[in-house]
Motif scaffolding. Structure first.
Motif, PDB file in Angstrom:
ATOM      1  N   VAL A 166      59.622  98.054 -27.502  1.00  0.00           N
ATOM      2  CA  VAL A 166      59.561  97.282 -26.365  1.00  0.00           C
ATOM      3  C   VAL A 166      59.695  97.811 -24.932  1.00  0.00           C
ATOM      4  N   PHE A 167      60.684  98.962 -24.865  1.00  0.00           N
ATOM      5  CA  PHE A 167      60.986  99.627 -23.761  1.00  0.00           C
ATOM      6  C   PHE A 167      59.473 100.500 -23.307  1.00  0.00           C
ATOM      7  N   ILE A 168      58.711 101.043 -24.187  1.00  0.00           N
ATOM      8  CA  ILE A 168      57.498 102.034 -23.983  1.00  0.00           C
ATOM      9  C   ILE A 168      56.608 101.245 -23.209  1.00  0.00           C
ATOM     10  N   PRO A 169      55.751 102.137 -22.200  1.00  0.00           N
ATOM     11  CA  PRO A 169      54.867 101.487 -21.514  1.00  0.00           C
ATOM     12  C   PRO A 169      53.464 100.992 -22.434  1.00  0.00           C
ATOM     13  N   THR A 170      52.688 100.260 -21.583  1.00  0.00           N
ATOM     14  CA  THR A 170      51.509  99.735 -22.015  1.00  0.00           C
ATOM     15  C   THR A 170      50.725 101.016 -22.736  1.00  0.00           C
ATOM     16  N   ALA A 171      49.770 100.650 -23.906  1.00  0.00           N
ATOM     17  CA  ALA A 171      48.858 101.380 -24.262  1.00  0.00           C
ATOM     18  C   ALA A 171      47.921 102.152 -23.442  1.00  0.00           C
ATOM     19  N   THR A 172      47.381 103.253 -23.608  1.00  0.00           N
ATOM     20  CA  THR A 172      46.035 103.901 -22.537  1.00  0.00           C
ATOM     21  C   THR A 172      44.899 103.208 -23.126  1.00  0.00           C
ATOM     22  N   ALA A 173      44.897 102.819 -24.222  1.00  0.00           N
ATOM     23  CA  ALA A 173      43.768 101.896 -24.766  1.00  0.00           C
ATOM     24  C   ALA A 173      43.897 100.472 -24.633  1.00  0.00           C
ATOM     25  N   ALA A 174      44.959  99.887 -24.089  1.00  0.00           N
ATOM     26  CA  ALA A 174      44.888  98.514 -23.748  1.00  0.00           C
ATOM     27  C   ALA A 174      43.557  97.990 -23.202  1.00  0.00           C
ATOM     28  N   PRO A 175      43.376  98.613 -21.854  1.00  0.00           N
ATOM     29  CA  PRO A 175      42.262  98.039 -20.952  1.00  0.00           C
ATOM     30  C   PRO A 175      40.925  97.841 -21.999  1.00  0.00           C
ATOM     31  N   VAL A 176      40.709  98.991 -22.842  1.00  0.00           N
ATOM     32  CA  VAL A 176      39.527  98.844 -23.493  1.00  0.00           C
ATOM     33  C   VAL A 176      39.524  97.578 -24.543  1.00  0.00           C
ATOM     34  N   ILE A 177      40.714  97.608 -25.038  1.00  0.00           N
ATOM     35  CA  ILE A 177      40.970  96.434 -26.059  1.00  0.00           C
ATOM     36  C   ILE A 177      40.813  95.088 -25.124  1.00  0.00           C
ATOM     37  N   THR A 178      41.454  95.090 -24.165  1.00  0.00           N
ATOM     38  CA  THR A 178      41.417  93.740 -23.208  1.00  0.00           C
ATOM     39  C   THR A 178      39.772  93.406 -22.877  1.00  0.00           C
ATOM     40  N   SER A 179      39.072  94.423 -22.484  1.00  0.00           N
ATOM     41  CA  SER A 179      37.840  94.247 -22.221  1.00  0.00           C
ATOM     42  C   SER A 179      37.043  93.362 -23.353  1.00  0.00           C
ATOM     43  N   MET A 180      37.179  94.176 -24.298  1.00  0.00           N
ATOM     44  CA  MET A 180      36.545  93.498 -25.776  1.00  0.00           C
ATOM     45  C   MET A 180      36.947  92.178 -25.885  1.00  0.00           C
ATOM     46  N   LEU A 181      38.068  91.707 -25.602  1.00  0.00           N
ATOM     47  CA  LEU A 181      38.480  90.425 -25.645  1.00  0.00           C
ATOM     48  C   LEU A 181      38.316  89.352 -24.727  1.00  0.00           C
ATOM     49  N   GLY A 182      37.609  89.859 -23.762  1.00  0.00           N
ATOM     50  CA  GLY A 182      37.330  89.075 -22.338  1.00  0.00           C
ATOM     51  C   GLY A 182      38.355  89.018 -21.152  1.00  0.00           C
ATOM     52  N   GLY A 183      39.351  89.973 -21.299  1.00  0.00           N
ATOM     53  CA  GLY A 183      40.561  90.186 -20.271  1.00  0.00           C
ATOM     54  C   GLY A 183      40.016  91.036 -19.232  1.00  0.00           C
ATOM     55  N   SER A 184      41.082  91.128 -18.171  1.00  0.00           N
ATOM     56  CA  SER A 184      40.770  91.925 -17.062  1.00  0.00           C
ATOM     57  C   SER A 184      41.041  93.435 -17.243  1.00  0.00           C
ATOM     58  N   ILE A 185      40.154  94.494 -17.139  1.00  0.00           N
ATOM     59  CA  ILE A 185      40.500  95.777 -17.413  1.00  0.00           C
ATOM     60  C   ILE A 185      41.435  96.242 -16.183  1.00  0.00           C
ATOM     61  N   SER A 186      41.202  95.993 -14.963  1.00  0.00           N
ATOM     62  CA  SER A 186      41.827  96.240 -13.759  1.00  0.00           C
ATOM     63  C   SER A 186      43.112  95.885 -13.712  1.00  0.00           C
ATOM     64  N   TYR A 187      43.533  94.603 -14.403  1.00  0.00           N
ATOM     65  CA  TYR A 187      44.833  94.007 -14.376  1.00  0.00           C
ATOM     66  C   TYR A 187      45.641  94.836 -15.344  1.00  0.00           C
TER      67      TYR A 187
END
Length: 320
Positions: free
Chosen positions: A95-116
């Motif tokens: 839980v404590f660890i930061p967000t994954a560096t690949a999260a923006p890539v997966i987010t964009s593939m799912l229709g979310g915001s890369i910049s967010y």
């Protein structure tokens, strides 16, 4: 169109394939775990090159996410500590660890915001870099070191690893703009590095468990696996619900919500830099605690693969 769809499906399949290969060939992959910090650095560097300074707009929702993450990690640790210290460490780091560096890539593939998500990743990594050394010194196992000595020991390795990629990305932007643009356009490299990192981390964890197996550990292993599943699902659900609530509030105010905030918030909170988590657990906690974040790798990638499959299926239905 079909070629692009097949590529997306192949990416979805690469995550479980990497984990399977790491588990099967653990004897050889275990020797390559020294590459983990370098992969973490490069993934962060590539991600931050994508983030435009004008897009870096910290929002109250991101600070709310960070507060939720820190509160949840504290609650998880305090609740599990009386039962089993190793389990508490392993689930806490998930839980404590930061967000994954690949999260923006997966987010964009799912229709979310890369910049967010990239902005939240930057905020979260900076926060963990600043306070993480103290927290790990409190939570981790340092029987031969004092508190200040252990804090400085961790800071020397964690602080540069999380903050130097930001400095490197900003320096490249202004000192060598053409190279910066080339890196910024190569975001898929972060995804493939993540796949390689998954392979290495799963292999190293399987290798550790097999080489250091003790008969009294099955219960601990089971609770680490179940605990990581629990916090993975909790963070995913909380992130989606918070995103849905924020989206409704924005619509009531008449604001235009360009991307799906449910996806952005869920991925920001749920998708973790598990490569960093396993590395920290093996370096600064009871090594067996690394089974927690290693299991989290499987759970979050099962969730991601399910989301990608569902998203692609919905796109096909809408096009038909």
């Amino acid at each position: 169109m079909r070629i692009a769809l097949h590529r997306q499906q192949l990416k979805s399949a690469m995550l479980p394939i990497a984990m399977l290969v790491g588990a099967v060939f653990y004897k050889w992959i275990g020797y390559l775990t020294f590459l983990s910090p370098y992969l973490i650095f490069m993934m962060l560097f590539i991600t931050y090159c994508r983030l435009e300074p004008k897009e870096f707009k910290p929002q109250m929702s991101q600070l709310t996410l960070l507060a939720l993450q820190m509160v949840l990690s504290t609650v998880v640790y305090l609740v599990l500590l009386p039962a089993d210290h190793t389990v508490a460490e392993g689930v806490f780091i998930c839980v404590f660890i930061p967000t994954a560096t690949a999260a923006p890539v997966i987010t964009s593939m799912l229709g979310g915001s890369i910049s967010y998500v990239a902005t939240y990743s930057l905020i979260c990594n900076t926060f963990v870099a600043v306070v993480g050394s103290v927290v790990l010194a409190i939570v981790g196992d340092f029987h031969t070191m004092g508190f200040m000595e252990s804090t400085l020991h961790i800071m020397k390795r964690v602080f540069p690893l999380l903050l130097l990629p930001i400095v490197a990305a900003l320096s490249l932007r202004y000192l060598w703009p053409s190279a910066h643009r080339a890196v910024a356009k190569s975001q898929q490299l972060s995804f493939y590095m993540w796949v390689i990192a998954l392979l290495l981390i799963v292999g190293s964890c399987v290798s550790f468990v097999i080489l250091h197996w003790e008969e009294n550990e099955p219960g601990t292993l089971i609770w680490l696996v179940l605990g990581s599943l629990g916090v993975c699902l909790i963070q995913f659900v909380v992130g989606r619900r918070l995103g849905a609530w924020l989206g409704r509030r924005a619509q009531k105010r008449g604001e235009c919500v360009e991307n799906d905030l449910r996806v952005s918030c869920a991925q920001s909170l749920m998708q973790k830099n598990t490569v960093l988590a396993v590395w920290l657990a093996m370096a600064y906690m009871t090594p067996l605690a690394s089974v927690g974040p290693a299991s989290y790798i499987a759970w979050q990638n099962i969730v991601n693969s399910w989301q990608l499959f569902r998203h692609e299926s919905n796109n096909i239905k809408n096009k038909n």
